[in-house]
Scaffold this motif. Structure first.
Motif, PDB file in Angstrom:
ATOM      1  N   SER B 507     -40.647  15.325 -13.109  1.00  0.00           N
ATOM      2  CA  SER B 507     -41.822  16.063 -12.776  1.00  0.00           C
ATOM      3  C   SER B 507     -42.859  15.127 -12.865  1.00  0.00           C
ATOM      4  O   SER B 507     -43.127  14.174 -13.530  1.00  0.00           O
ATOM      5  N   PRO B 508     -44.181  15.856 -12.243  1.00  0.00           N
ATOM      6  CA  PRO B 508     -45.482  15.088 -12.164  1.00  0.00           C
ATOM      7  C   PRO B 508     -45.892  14.729 -13.625  1.00  0.00           C
ATOM      8  O   PRO B 508     -45.999  15.460 -14.469  1.00  0.00           O
ATOM      9  N   GLY B 509     -46.265  13.467 -13.536  1.00  0.00           N
ATOM     10  CA  GLY B 509     -46.978  13.063 -14.862  1.00  0.00           C
ATOM     11  C   GLY B 509     -45.752  12.517 -15.795  1.00  0.00           C
ATOM     12  O   GLY B 509     -44.748  13.265 -16.007  1.00  0.00           O
ATOM     13  N   GLY B 510     -45.862  11.242 -16.298  1.00  0.00           N
ATOM     14  CA  GLY B 510     -44.770  10.884 -17.224  1.00  0.00           C
ATOM     15  C   GLY B 510     -44.898   9.422 -17.327  1.00  0.00           C
ATOM     16  O   GLY B 510     -45.997   8.844 -17.022  1.00  0.00           O
ATOM     17  N   ASP B 511     -43.800   8.867 -17.725  1.00  0.00           N
ATOM     18  CA  ASP B 511     -43.910   7.296 -18.293  1.00  0.00           C
ATOM     19  C   ASP B 511     -43.711   6.508 -17.141  1.00  0.00           C
ATOM     20  O   ASP B 511     -44.178   5.529 -16.967  1.00  0.00           O
ATOM     21  N   LEU B 512     -42.842   6.920 -16.036  1.00  0.00           N
ATOM     22  CA  LEU B 512     -42.414   5.945 -14.996  1.00  0.00           C
ATOM     23  C   LEU B 512     -42.131   6.942 -13.723  1.00  0.00           C
ATOM     24  O   LEU B 512     -41.363   7.749 -13.702  1.00  0.00           O
ATOM     25  N   LEU B 513     -42.720   6.307 -12.540  1.00  0.00           N
ATOM     26  CA  LEU B 513     -42.522   6.875 -11.397  1.00  0.00           C
ATOM     27  C   LEU B 513     -41.546   5.685 -10.682  1.00  0.00           C
ATOM     28  O   LEU B 513     -42.054   4.423 -10.471  1.00  0.00           O
ATOM     29  N   VAL B 514     -40.385   5.816 -10.037  1.00  0.00           N
ATOM     30  CA  VAL B 514     -39.502   5.326  -9.403  1.00  0.00           C
ATOM     31  C   VAL B 514     -39.879   5.668  -7.862  1.00  0.00           C
ATOM     32  O   VAL B 514     -39.764   6.661  -7.663  1.00  0.00           O
ATOM     33  N   ILE B 515     -40.542   4.567  -7.201  1.00  0.00           N
ATOM     34  CA  ILE B 515     -40.755   4.873  -5.739  1.00  0.00           C
ATOM     35  C   ILE B 515     -39.809   3.973  -4.803  1.00  0.00           C
ATOM     36  O   ILE B 515     -39.435   3.043  -5.237  1.00  0.00           O
ATOM     37  N   GLY B 516     -39.159   4.636  -3.819  1.00  0.00           N
ATOM     38  CA  GLY B 516     -38.473   4.100  -3.014  1.00  0.00           C
ATOM     39  C   GLY B 516     -38.689   4.482  -1.875  1.00  0.00           C
ATOM     40  O   GLY B 516     -39.273   5.361  -1.067  1.00  0.00           O
ATOM     41  N   TRP B 517     -37.972   3.665  -0.694  1.00  0.00           N
ATOM     42  CA  TRP B 517     -38.035   4.082   0.981  1.00  0.00           C
ATOM     43  C   TRP B 517     -36.813   3.564   1.453  1.00  0.00           C
ATOM     44  O   TRP B 517     -36.155   2.714   1.041  1.00  0.00           O
TER      45      TRP B 517
END
Ligand SMILES: Cc1ncc(C[n+]2csc(CCOP(=O)(O)OP(=O)(O)O)c2C)c(N)n1
Ligand code: SF4
Ligand SMILES: [Mg+2]
Lengths: 338, 610
Positions: B507-517
């Motif tokens: 969910s939006p906001g937090g400790d870590l966002l993993v971004i991929g493509w």
């Protein structure tokens, strides 16, 4: 559709022509505009496509559709266009560097595929736009900006190359003979397939007089051999020379000793004769070079690429029915999850 | 005999490139797909078509993971390894789970095979495989016995041994051989002896399982709870081709595909050239430059021009892509990435052409960049790339890679009536005497598409800088700067019509966002799912739009403490996002020609959050 007959001025654009004063390109432009007018074709169905070079500025000056592409690639641009719309009259304008150096690969493949389009090679034996380096047609020993001690690369003979690349229409003309140029261009336009026309073009700035032997009054008749279908090969100030075939060798003969009946009769459909004609540029009779052939050297009927492509599509529709996207997306093995 | 129920199983078929492992794998896959499992596959070919028989370089593998649960990846490690020879065992043993099952073809472990694989002792006998469940079957001999009366020559007989393996595995996983039987009947309907031989060997393999008592366990995997609907199996290049055909139908434009063969893009040309009963023309050009130029010529003529290649070929196309960009014509460049630089690793996968997609042209030549994240997603990516190319009159780079191009998965294919429409901005034929302005633009800065043959629209276009509106050649300094800005703006404006970046999980906001493509989608998804299950405040966003980025991306990124980008390159997306948004990002990079495992990513997440 155009209603009134068009004149050559109807093919002139509002752009200033930017070639050097005296450049051979002007005359070619004029003849092409005339031939377009004479063709009776609607300008909206004509497309000029070019690469890069002085010659390649051509499309800007033709009141037709046009594209000024990138160096050497006009044949490929034109192939894609012709493949998807076979009704257009497509003209590729290219220089000796554009066509035979950077675009050499596209040139030969265009010819073997035989799209129905026309390729005009403005051969000035020099790189004009980049200010005078030697090109793939510059003769051995020619001193240019990039060959101060003379060229050491053996030049291409464009017609020979076109022949080897399975061209179906091979012709040559020159900027300084408007009538001849128009005639050859008309033949090219009439031909179904890729029409290759080499045009000797004087670059009066970087390679002035490269073709004067063939184009100027004083020497032209002695050195240029104008070919007419079904006519004997004669040349000379007073048509006193002829060419006859002695076994496999072309031989220059005097018409004082031979009659015209003994001479080689030009037949552009004859593959063998065409190969020999393509050699003339390099042949010598003792110290004297053979006359240089101009006109339609070779012509052959062969199905065009776009027609064959269309046939394949028609055949596929007959075999598979015209395509249904839903069926294609489903593929041949579908399962259902309830 | 015990029938153990499993949630998911990974099987790796490995053998000499002449052993038919790809076909075996595909037939095995098909059977499970029809049964209703979710699945994902990963074919892994050697670079040489026929490397020396028995050599390590000649090993060809096909990995499939199927399950009753949702499957996002072809599996980090396999449960079952089929090794047709010693080299296949040697190169793949590392990916077998502890106490996993090995099925070894003993005749592929003769002294010659052992030597070629670099084994001093026969591993089947030395005891070194004691940590695994080892089943030794003399597949070659059993196949020969099964066909002793077939009248076929030895070579033809040996060629069917992959069917023995298939039959045996179908038995092992409690699947009926009906599907493969039907396939063999179709494939060899014109060659009766070969058809019967394959069927006999398939049956022999199946019966071998049934009748020998060596095998103590069989497994079964229940159907997955997939969304109801009609499914097919599809690989990435197939889906991409279908997406292009769909774009042609949805836009009413002829599709023109100009290409020059290169791994792993070649099959695009194969697929598209077989759709001749559609409005699709294909052209095998003399090189990549001709390929892209022919596509530009076709677009000039009013078709949807597409070209496809891999990194080395895309490098050659650079100048022409710049031409299409300054001409403002639709064009799609498909880059099915492979390991680089130069010829690099032709049959292996990598995501290292993102910079090339962004910057691989002279001058200021920005173009939209779209990526696909899974085999079936290639369909949607191709459709979207086409929409942007056509409606915005621009070249679009469409990125896929060898991993998803060859990998396959079940696809709930759409009904064409549900597909979005595409509207080409065609010019309206005008008056003959009016001067046509080819570079007049609408509010989205899109010019109209005037096509040769149209009345009253005669004009010339070219690669020289042009004056705004008239398109006439112009060397005016102010005009040039203005045109450069307009062309950049044309790409930025596309962000207005693309969806906001969504989270795939978390969910939006937090400790870590993993971004991929791209093709890291499955592994990141699986890893983040695990991390969420452990209670981590982590989320996953997967980018389809790499240029322009979605408008909310910055805001989304800012709502996390940390950002991690796993990429099969040295950090190209990381570099782009950092440069653009000035946000620190941690990179995770694997440049080995093989995809990440989800475990690797999971561990990375753990280490960041611990
Ligand atoms: C890719 C690329 N390389 C080099 C050039 C530079 N260049 C422009 S025209 C030209 C040669 C043109 O010679 P030719 O085709 O004979 O045409 P001419 O100018 O003589 O008519 C060169 C090398 C370029 N424009 N693009
Ligand atoms: S440089 Fe030569 S070819 Fe070019 S315009 Fe001037 S005269 Fe003509
Ligand atoms: Mg020149």
């Amino acid at each position: 559709m155009a209603t009134e007959a068009l004149k050559s001025k109807d093919f002139v654009t509002d752009q200033d022509v930017r070639w050097c004063p005296g450049c051979g390109d002007y005359s070619i432009l004029k003849q092409v505009q005339q031939v377009m007018a004479d063709s009776g074709r609607d300008p909206q169905d004509i497309v000029f496509i070019s690469g890069i070079g002085c010659a390649a500025r051509f499309p800007y000056y033709m009141e037709t559709y046009g594209m000024h592409g990138i160096h050497g690639r006009a044949p490929a641009l034109a192939s894609g266009l012709k493949a998807i719309n076979k009704d257009l009259s497509v003209w590729v304008v290219t220089g000796d560097g554009d066509c035979l150096s950077i675009g050499g690969n596209h040139f030969i493949h265009l010819l073997r595929r035989n799209f129905d389009l026309n390729l005009l090679l403005f051969n000035n034996e020099i790189y004009g736009l980049t200010k005078g380096q030697y090109s793939p047609t510059s003769p051995l020993g020619r001193r240019t900006g990039s060959s101060p001690m003379g060229v050491i690369d053996t030049p291409f003979r464009p017609m020979e190359l076109a022949f080897g690349a399975k061209g179906t229409f091979i012709a040559r003309s020159m900027d300084r003979d408007p009538k001849h140029l128009r005639e050859v261009l008309q033949h090219a336009d009439d031909h179904m397939g890729t029409s290759f026309v080499e045009i000797y073009q004087n670059c009066n700035v970087f390679n002035d007089g490269a073709f004067f032997t063939f184009t100027e009054k004083a020497t032209k008749k002695q050195n240029a051999l104008f070919l007419t279908q079904g006519e004997p090969l004669v040349f000379g100030e007073n048509e006193e020379w002829g060419v006859r075939l002695n076994d496999l060798r072309p031989e220059i003969v005097s018409l004082e000793q031979y009659s015209k009946n003994d001479l080689w009769i030009h037949d552009a459909k004859d593959r063998f004769k065409a190969t020999v004609l393509c050699q003339f540029d390099d042949l010598k009779n003792g110290e004297i070079p053979y006359p240089r052939p101009f006109g339609v050297i070779y012509q052959e009927e062969r199905p065009t690429y776009e027609d064959q492509l269309e046939n394949l599509h028609n055949q596929a529709v007959i075999e598979k029915g015209s395509g249904k996207l839903d069926q294609l997306l489903a593929g041949s093995r579908v399962w259902e999850i309830m | 005999m015990a029938l153990t129920i499993k949630e998911d199983v990974t099987v790796l078929f490995a053998g000499d490139s002449g052993d038919g492992m790809q076909l075996t794998g595909n037939m095995f896959t098909d059977t499970h797909a029809h049964f209703g499992n979710d699945l994902s596959t990963f074919p892994n070919f050697p670079a040489e078509i026929r490397a020396p028989q028995g050599s390590l370089a000649g090993v060809s593998g096909f990995q499939i993971r199927f399950g009753s649960i949702e499957i996002f990846t072809p599996g980090d490690a396999c449960d079952v390894l089929v090794a047709m020879n010693a080299a296949a065992l040697k190169t793949n043993l590392h990916s077998l789970k502890n106490s996993g099952t090995i099925i070894a073809n003993s005749s592929g472990f003769d002294s010659k095979n052992l030597r070629l694989a670099g084994y001093e002792n026969n591993p089947l006998e030395s005891g070194e495989l004691s940590g695994y469940q080892l089943y030794i079957i003399d597949v070659t001999k059993l196949t020969r016995t099964a066909l002793s009366e077939s009248g076929l020559g030895q070579k033809d007989i040996d060629r069917t041994k992959n069917m023995f393996v298939l039959g045996f595995l179908l038995w092992m996983f409690d699947r009926s051989p009906d599907g493969p039987t039907e396939f063999i009947n179709q494939k060899f309907k014109k060659n009766e002896p070969v058809r019967t031989a394959n069927l006999n060997v398939l049956a022999a393999g199946y019966n071998y399982g049934e009748t020998t008592n060596t095998f103590t366990s069989r497994y079964t995997v229940k159907p997955a709870r997939l969304a109801p609907g009609k499914y097919r199996s599809v690989n990435g290049n197939q889906a991409l081709s279908l997406g292009l055909v769909a774009a042609s139908e949805q836009s009413g434009l002829q599709l023109f595909y100009g290409s020059y063969p290169i791994t792993p893009a070649s099959t695009l040309l194969h697929y598209l050239s077989s759709y001749k009963n559609f409005n699709v023309k294909t052209f095998q050009a003399e090189d990549e430059i001709a390929a892209v130029c022919s596509a530009i010529g076709a677009s000039f003529g009013g078709a949807l021009g597409v070209t496809g290649s891999s990194g080395p070929g895309v490098a050659l196309k650079g100048e022409a892509i710049g031409l299409a960009m300054i001409l403002e014509l639709p064009l799609i460049i498909c880059n099915i990435q492979r390991g680089g630089p130069s010829t690099g690793l032709p049959t292996k996968t990598e995501q290292s052409d993102l910079f090339q997609a962004y910057y691989g042209r002279n001058g200021e030549a920005p173009i939209p960049v779209i990526s696909s994240r899974s085999p079936s997603d290639c369909f949607w990516a191709a459709l979207e790339a086409s929409r942007i190319a056509i409606e915005h009159m621009t070249p679009v780079m469409l990125l896929s890679d060898g991993y998803i191009a060859n990998g396959s998965e079940p696809w709930k294919f759409p009904n064409t009536k549900d597909l979005p429409g595409i509207t080409p901005p065609l010019a309206r034929p005008g008056q003959r005497d009016e001067k046509y302005l080819p570079y007049d633009r609408d509010e989205k800065l899109v010019r109209k598409w005037a096509i040769p043959g149209m009345e009253g629209l005669i004009h010339r276009i070219g690669g020289l800088e042009k004056e705004e509106k008239t398109g006439n050649v112009s060397y005016d300094p102010v005009n040039h700067e203005n045109m450069v800005k307009i062309r950049a703006k044309r790409v930025e404006i596309i962000a207005d019509s693309i969806p906001a970046q969504e989270l795939d999980s978390g969910s939006p906001g937090g400790d870590l966002l993993v971004i991929g493509w791209g093709s890291t989608y499955g592994v990141i998804k699986a890893a983040v799912k695990q991390a969420l299950a452990k209670g981590h405040a982590v989320a996953h966003a997967h980018l389809r739009y790499l240029n322009p980025f979605p408008k909310n991306l910055f805001e989304l990124m800012s709502s996390y403490d940390k950002i991690l980008i796993p990429e099969m390159n040295s950090g190209q997306l990381k570099h782009l996002l950092q440069g653009r948004y000035l946000i620190p990002i941690e990179g995770m990079n694997k440049i080995r020609g093989i995809p990440f495992t989800s475990k690797e990513i999971e561990e990375k997440i753990d280490s960041i959050l611990s």
